[in-house]
Motif scaffolding. Structure first.
Motif: not given
Length: 423
Positions: A17-22, A24-25, A72
């Protein structure tokens, strides 16, 4: 269920989840308009328009984001490959990344087809209203221009389904091996053999069906939400509400939220009833199996008593499903007409063409179907929850934890006690 297949499940899913957020950012903050990368992909793909007047399926922009997603995704898998020595990490980590990326690429086909619908139905409107001459070559040329995209889409869906089946069976194998290794700790748990053989199979099937639907829903929202937001600019106003930004997104979210909450409330008792149903079935089956080898077991009176418990539980389940299905089918049938109702003022004023109407209707259907994933799949979710409860209680015995209260009467109990507890 999870630690047998995934390395450090809580950490793995949290890091994903954190990897996806990073990612996306990083994309929306820096890379989405990074000119050097865009210039590189300009030389690899066409930039003109196709037979339908739309950009081709493969464009520099699309190649750019596809490359970014591949880098990614595989980087995340490579980190876990190096950080963990879990025996199933190649299937659980790499497989999860491959399934996620494949689902996204398949949604891109849907996105392209949705654009094609707009051009095709505008052509139909021109032909039927005789606003301009439409030749057979133009009509059939546009119709067949989508063929190769459909062929690729079908091929991708078939390969993804085939790979997912193997992925899920490996997950079942990991669970089976884990439970068999701890068989001495759990063999006296009610329905232990069923939980190892049948529940792991049903859990794997449930994950295969619901898991793929859930991933597809997330990917569809990522692809179609921006499109529907842009298309909503052409919607003049909503009935009873008026004009708001992202109007059709708002309608889809409101419709899906209403249905999800409604069915969750109406079906709140179903997971527990399904759980009890599996228990009475297990008790009846266990007595029949004992009767195959022992003449003093599976007596008619005992079997009748056990089957009475099965019958009573099923009748109770059927009654609860009856009013649940009333709410479910009423909601699902009514959602078909929601976008037509919402587009009423726009259609009446003639502000959009038939092609645009079809395009926004298709985009709305994709977004709405993704939003109401839980509402549409509630019956399957109920069954999966009941299986999860059985396997989780099973694992509690392996880990030495206290069993849930619903399980305690069934440990080291006679068949008659099982039947009496159920009745």
């Amino acid at each position: 269920m999870f630690k047998s297949f995934f390395p450090s499940p809580k950490l793995f899913f949290a890091s994903a989840a954190v990897w996806c957020l990073l990612a996306g950012a990083l994309w929306f903050g820096v890379l989405d308009s990074w000119k050097p990368a865009l210039d590189f992909f300009q030389s690899l793909a066409p930039t003109g328009v196709g037979a339908d007047g739309k950009p081709p399926f493969i464009t520099p922009d699309r190649l750019y984001i596809y490359a970014f997603l591949l880098i990614t995704g595989f980087s995340f898998a490579a980190i876990w490959e190096l950080a963990s020595d879990h025996p199933w990490r190649r299937w659980s980590v790499w497989g999860s990344v491959i399934i996620g990326l494949s689902s996204y690429f398949n949604v891109q086909f849907d996105l392209y087809i949705n654009d094609w619908y707009g051009s095709f139905f505008d052509l139909i409107q021109d032909a039927l209203s005789k606003t301009r001459p439409v030749s057979g070559g133009e009509y059939y040329g546009l119709l067949f221009s989508i063929t190769w995209v459909l062929v690729l889409n079908i091929t991708g869906l078939v390969l993804l389904a085939f790979y997912t089946q193997h992925y899920v069976f490996r997950w079942r194998t990991a669970m089976n091996d884990y439970y068999v290794d701890h068989w001495t700790k759990v063999r006296k748990i009610e329905g232990a053999s069923q939980r190892v053989q049948d529940d792991t199979m049903r859990f794997a099937r449930g994950i295969q069906g619901l898991g793929m639907q859930f991933i597809s829903s997330i990917m569809t929202l990522i692809a179609f939400l921006p499109l529907l937001w842009v298309l909503s600019r052409q919607v003049t106003e909503l009935p009873l509400i008026g004009k708001i930004d992202g109007s059709m997104v708002f309608v889809a979210l409101l419709s899906a939220s209403f249905g999800t909450i409604l069915l969750a409330l109406v079906g709140i008792r179903l997971p527990g009833l399904e759980f009890r149903n599996q228990r009475v079935e297990a008790a009846y089956r266990k007595e029949l199996v004992y009767g195959e080898d022992h003449e003093d077991r599976a007596e008619p009176a005992t079997l009748k008593e056990l089957f009475d418990g099965v019958r009573k539980n099923y009748f109770r389940l059927y009654f609860n499903y009856m009013y649940f299905n009333v709410a479910k089918y009423a909601y699902l049938q009514s959602t078909t007409f929601v976008p037509w109702f919402a587009l009423g003022p726009t259609v009446i004023t003639g502000a959009i063409t038939l092609g645009f109407f079809q395009q926004i209707n298709q985009a709305f259907d994709n977004v709405d179907r993704s939003f109401r994933f839980f509402a549409s799949s509630w019956t399957d979710i109920v069954e999966l929850i009941s299986i999860y409860k059985r396997l989780r209680a099973f694992e509690a015995a392996i880990e030495g934890d206290e069993l849930p209260s619903i399980e305690k009467p069934f440990v080291d109990s006679s068949t008659t006690e099982i039947a009496q507890a159920e009745m």
